[in-house]
Structure formats: C-alpha cells, structure tokens
Design an enzyme around this catalytic site. Structure first.
Site, PDB file in Angstrom:
ATOM      1  N   ARG A   1      29.367  44.736  48.535  1.00  0.00           N
ATOM      2  CA  ARG A   1      30.068  44.439  48.115  1.00  0.00           C
ATOM      3  C   ARG A   1      30.168  42.772  48.368  1.00  0.00           C
ATOM      4  O   ARG A   1      29.377  41.806  48.847  1.00  0.00           O
ATOM      5  CB  ARG A   1      31.599  44.818  48.468  1.00  0.00           C
ATOM      6  CG  ARG A   1      31.259  45.142  50.035  1.00  0.00           C
ATOM      7  CD  ARG A   1      32.395  44.623  50.625  1.00  0.00           C
ATOM      8  NE  ARG A   1      33.644  43.796  50.831  1.00  0.00           N
ATOM      9  CZ  ARG A   1      33.089  41.964  51.209  1.00  0.00           C
ATOM     10  NH1 ARG A   1      31.285  41.995  52.073  1.00  0.00           N
ATOM     11  NH2 ARG A   1      33.659  40.805  50.724  1.00  0.00           N
TER      12      ARG A   1
ATOM     13  N   ARG B   1      32.319  47.714  38.666  1.00  0.00           N
ATOM     14  CA  ARG B   1      33.311  47.188  38.739  1.00  0.00           C
ATOM     15  C   ARG B   1      33.538  46.090  37.783  1.00  0.00           C
ATOM     16  O   ARG B   1      32.743  45.671  37.308  1.00  0.00           O
ATOM     17  CB  ARG B   1      33.225  46.001  40.641  1.00  0.00           C
ATOM     18  CG  ARG B   1      32.720  47.833  41.732  1.00  0.00           C
ATOM     19  CD  ARG B   1      33.100  46.740  42.576  1.00  0.00           C
ATOM     20  NE  ARG B   1      34.065  46.191  42.941  1.00  0.00           N
ATOM     21  CZ  ARG B   1      34.764  45.663  44.145  1.00  0.00           C
ATOM     22  NH1 ARG B   1      33.691  45.197  45.590  1.00  0.00           N
ATOM     23  NH2 ARG B   1      35.865  45.769  44.271  1.00  0.00           N
TER      24      ARG B   1
ATOM     25  N   GLN C   1      37.928  44.119  55.748  1.00  0.00           N
ATOM     26  CA  GLN C   1      36.597  43.927  55.167  1.00  0.00           C
ATOM     27  C   GLN C   1      36.858  42.974  56.169  1.00  0.00           C
ATOM     28  O   GLN C   1      35.188  42.541  56.929  1.00  0.00           O
ATOM     29  CB  GLN C   1      36.219  42.957  54.149  1.00  0.00           C
ATOM     30  CG  GLN C   1      35.775  44.220  52.634  1.00  0.00           C
ATOM     31  CD  GLN C   1      37.268  44.528  51.934  1.00  0.00           C
ATOM     32  OE1 GLN C   1      38.751  45.240  52.024  1.00  0.00           O
ATOM     33  NE2 GLN C   1      36.909  44.846  50.783  1.00  0.00           N
TER      34      GLN C   1
ATOM     35  N   ASP D   1      35.910  35.501  43.256  1.00  0.00           N
ATOM     36  CA  ASP D   1      35.662  36.873  42.755  1.00  0.00           C
ATOM     37  C   ASP D   1      35.459  36.114  40.883  1.00  0.00           C
ATOM     38  O   ASP D   1      34.799  36.796  40.178  1.00  0.00           O
ATOM     39  CB  ASP D   1      36.140  38.337  42.889  1.00  0.00           C
ATOM     40  CG  ASP D   1      35.979  38.754  43.916  1.00  0.00           C
ATOM     41  OD1 ASP D   1      36.742  38.534  44.767  1.00  0.00           O
ATOM     42  OD2 ASP D   1      35.325  39.143  44.504  1.00  0.00           O
TER      43      ASP D   1
ATOM     44  N   ASN E   1      40.463  36.343  43.652  1.00  0.00           N
ATOM     45  CA  ASN E   1      40.152  37.209  45.118  1.00  0.00           C
ATOM     46  C   ASN E   1      40.859  38.446  45.418  1.00  0.00           C
ATOM     47  O   ASN E   1      41.374  38.362  45.128  1.00  0.00           O
ATOM     48  CB  ASN E   1      40.103  35.474  45.814  1.00  0.00           C
ATOM     49  CG  ASN E   1      39.000  35.758  47.449  1.00  0.00           C
ATOM     50  OD1 ASN E   1      37.647  36.608  46.979  1.00  0.00           O
ATOM     51  ND2 ASN E   1      40.277  35.759  48.105  1.00  0.00           N
ATOM     52  N   LYS E   2      40.142  38.760  46.747  1.00  0.00           N
ATOM     53  CA  LYS E   2      41.012  39.989  47.287  1.00  0.00           C
ATOM     54  C   LYS E   2      42.301  40.180  47.714  1.00  0.00           C
ATOM     55  O   LYS E   2      42.896  38.847  47.724  1.00  0.00           O
ATOM     56  CB  LYS E   2      40.212  39.996  48.845  1.00  0.00           C
ATOM     57  CG  LYS E   2      40.455  41.228  50.091  1.00  0.00           C
ATOM     58  CD  LYS E   2      40.088  42.579  49.091  1.00  0.00           C
ATOM     59  CE  LYS E   2      38.880  42.665  48.563  1.00  0.00           C
ATOM     60  NZ  LYS E   2      39.086  43.745  47.356  1.00  0.00           N
TER      61      LYS E   2
HETATM   62  O1  MRU Z   1      36.392  44.577  47.110  1.00  0.00           O
HETATM   63  P1  MRU Z   1      35.319  43.613  47.672  1.00  0.00           P
HETATM   64  O2  MRU Z   1      35.212  43.235  48.588  1.00  0.00           O
HETATM   65  O3  MRU Z   1      33.851  43.007  46.550  1.00  0.00           O
HETATM   66  O4  MRU Z   1      36.380  41.884  47.408  1.00  0.00           O
HETATM   67  C1  MRU Z   1      35.721  40.270  47.803  1.00  0.00           C
HETATM   68  C2  MRU Z   1      36.108  39.415  47.905  1.00  0.00           C
HETATM   69  O5  MRU Z   1      37.047  39.659  47.353  1.00  0.00           O
HETATM   70  C3  MRU Z   1      35.213  38.049  48.059  1.00  0.00           C
HETATM   71  O6  MRU Z   1      36.014  37.249  49.005  1.00  0.00           O
HETATM   72  C4  MRU Z   1      34.340  37.508  46.650  1.00  0.00           C
HETATM   73  O7  MRU Z   1      34.196  38.231  46.480  1.00  0.00           O
HETATM   74  C5  MRU Z   1      34.249  36.173  47.774  1.00  0.00           C
HETATM   75  S1  MRU Z   1      32.553  36.620  48.775  1.00  0.00           S
HETATM   76  C6  MRU Z   1      32.166  35.633  48.840  1.00  0.00           C
END
Ligand code: MRU
Length: 350
Positions: A49, A92, A199, A240, A250-251
């Site tokens: 991820r 995804r 995470q 993202d 982003n997350k």
């Molecule tokens: O759902 P995830 O864990 O894939 O989400 C990841 C994030 O939101 C990160 O902040 C993003 O991908 C940047 S990774 C360098």
C-alpha cells in the site's frame, strides 16, 4: 538486516517479493507473488500500500500477468495485456499511481507492436524495473527539496504512512526526515495513528523507530492539541492523487489535520511524486474515493469494538482543498499556489 537496508518490494527469479504490511509490526513476513491474482489481492488487501508502492507492484503484476501469454502474435498479446491491465486497475480506485504505472507499461508494449512477443515481454520487465528505480530517485529528490523546510529541533506532524514501506525508496512526506537524520539534525516527529487501519501506528512508528528517528505516536484526535501546545511547526503528508487545481486526496483524516494546521498558523505541505499528480482530474470532487468494508471500523486489530449491525461509513481517503495546502513538494521542487497554473509547469519538459 535492519529496516534501513532492506528492500520491501523486489523482483526475484521472475516473482514479486514484498513485505506483507498487514502483519507489521508484529511479524515481518515476505510474500512471494507469482500470479496476477496474488498481486491483485495484495493491493486490494493493503498487503502492499501507499500510492508509489502500489504503482510499482502493479507494474510487476502486469509482467506476471502476461508471462505465460502465447508468443504467436503481438496483436493477441496486446489484447491479453489490456485485459490484465484492466483487472489490476480495478484493485483500488483512488491512488492514481496505479493507473499511471499500468498506462506506462501498456504504452511501452504498444510502441513495440512490430517486435516479437518475447521482446515485448523483456521490455515490459525493463519498464517495471525502471518505474521502481525512478521512484527511488524521486523519493530522494523529494527528500532534498523538503529538507529546505526543516530546521534542527523542529516538530513535524505526519499522517498515515509515506515512508520506505509506501514507496520503492525513502518515502515522500518522511523522506526529508530521513535525510535530516542522516545529516545529524534532530527532528521530533508526531505520527498520527491513522484509524481505521493504523498505518501511522503500525507502519510509520515502526519504520521511523527502526531508523532511530525521534517519533511520538498520537491518536488521530490528539493532533489538534499537539498543535495547540506549540509542539508542531510543520505538517507534511503524502498524497494518493492531486487534482489539477491542487486539491489533495490522501488518507482519511488528512483534511482534519489541514484544518487544524490552518487554525494554528502551521504550514501544511504535501509531498508527492509527479506520478501522483493527475492533470486530467480538474478538482478534488472528481476523485473517486474508495469506500472499504465496515469490518475495518467495527473492529480494531481483530477485536470487535462496536455493536453488531451498527451502520458504518468507511471512506479510505478524504480531499483537502487546495486553499489549505501551503506547498506541494515534488522531485522537481516545491510548487506553490496558484496550483492550477503551477502544477502543469512540472511537466513542461516532458
Ligand atoms: O490506504 P493506503 O494505506 O494505501 O493509503 C496511503 C496513503 O494515504 C498515503 O498517505 C499515500 O499513499 C502516500 S504514500 C507515499
């Protein structure tokens, strides 16, 4: 081998080897993936991820997906490739690096349609390796640019995981922190735990601690107070997908962090490679936000924490409006508003 030296994603003997991020920090288990279904499952289940790492995994996934394709006609091969690409792309929806990497792989194959199938297969593996190697260099360049924002003794807050696990290199938002550490600077990092999948707690706290960085783990609802106390002078998060106008997906939880940073007069930076910038998406409202299983919210690391049958909303990402973003740290430098005008300039030389 320490976390600082180990490659968490690698190509070995025609197979993709990656660390299963769902098992960290308790267990450091590497998975060997040799079918396209394995790679799809690893992406969907967040075993791999983080936007750049997803892109790298998908590129190798496509190599695996066409490995056994008949070698008679390039036309039939390209059809098979398109099918496998569509399959992997459905793993995804939000991180644009997934689509970017798959698109790049397909373009490479199409440019070779006059070559033999074994030649196209070889070129695809080269392309996947190039994506991985470029991501490594990109992370370092992001780190160098981001380092200009750091001062010795500074407190920096980050959200989710944007480090070595999330990329093929030293990360995006935490790359400047790794470089600062290497250059003898002391940075105090506050890592949001990042519910529901943790995470920040499981991955960021783990990898920064392994690297000897001064990291303090906080739950997501502590970020505002930590800012109010004056312990944080800078926020850096990853992305993202960044829309043309600078809106940042982003997350989940990032938007709240950005609002809080604005309320406390703290600069809020986003660090991301150009492969995360999607000029074809005009604004944040056009970004598809992944919604995940309710199970992730009603349980916490395997324990049920909510009543059976309760209604749940579980978006995996949110969109931070560009007005809250102080700057975007890329491998080409730091971009400032107006993003609509300045983000496209990053691609001028391409
Ligand atoms: O759902 P995830 O864990 O894939 O989400 C990841 C994030 O939101 C990160 O902040 C993003 O991908 C940047 S990774 C360098």
């Amino acid at each position: 081998m320490s976390a600082a030296e180990e490659a968490y994603i690698r190509w070995e003997d025609g197979r993709l080897v990656l660390i299963d991020q769902t098992r960290l920090p308790g267990e450091k288990r590497f998975l060997v993936l040799d079918t396209v279904e394995d790679v799809f499952e690893a992406i969907r289940k967040l075993r791999v991820r983080g936007a750049p790492a997803i892109g790298v995994a998908a590129a190798y996934g496509l190599v695996i997906g066409v490995q056994e394709a008949p070698e008679t006609s390039a036309e039939a091969f390209l059809k098979r490739l398109a099918e496998q690409k569509a399959y992997l792309a459905s793993a995804r929806p939000t991180a644009v690096n997934l689509f970017w990497a798959l698109e790049r792989m397909e373009k490479r194959a199409q440019a070779l349609r006059d070559h033999s199938v074994p030649e196209i297969k070889r070129a695809l593996l080269d392309e996947a390796m190039a994506i991985q190697a470029e991501d490594q260099a990109t992370c370092r360049a992001i780190g160098e640019h981001g380092l200009s924002l750091l001062k010795d003794g500074m407190g920096v807050l980050t959200h989710c995981n944007t480090g070595k696990l999330a990329t093929a290199g030293i990360g995006t938002a935490v790359a400047p922190i790794y470089l600062a550490k290497a250059r003898g600077m002391h940075i105090r990092v506050f890592a949001d735990e990042t519910r529901p999948l943790l995470q920040g707690a499981r991955l960021t706290a783990w990898e920064l601690k392994e690297a000897g960085v001064d990291v303090t783990l906080i739950t997501d609802n502590m970020a505002a107070m930590v800012m109010q106390r004056g312990w944080v002078e800078l926020v850096i998060v990853g992305a993202d997908r960044i829309a043309r106008n600078g809106d940042v997906a982003n997350k989940i939880g990032t938007y709240g962090v950005a609002l809080s940073a604005r309320a406390h007069g703290i600069p809020f930076y986003v660090a991301a490679p150009r492969s995360t910038i999607d000029l074809d998406t005009a604004a944040g409202e056009d970004i598809v936000i992944e919604e995940r299983d309710a199970e992730e919210v009603v349980t916490c690391h395997g324990c049920r924490i909510a009543p059976v049958g309760v209604k749940v909303y579980n978006p995996a990402f949110d969109v931070t409006p560009h007005a809250l973003v102080t700057g975007i740290i890329t491998e080409k430098g730091i971009v400032h508003p107006p993003y609509e005008e300045n983000l496209p300039k990053l691609f001028d030389a391409d």
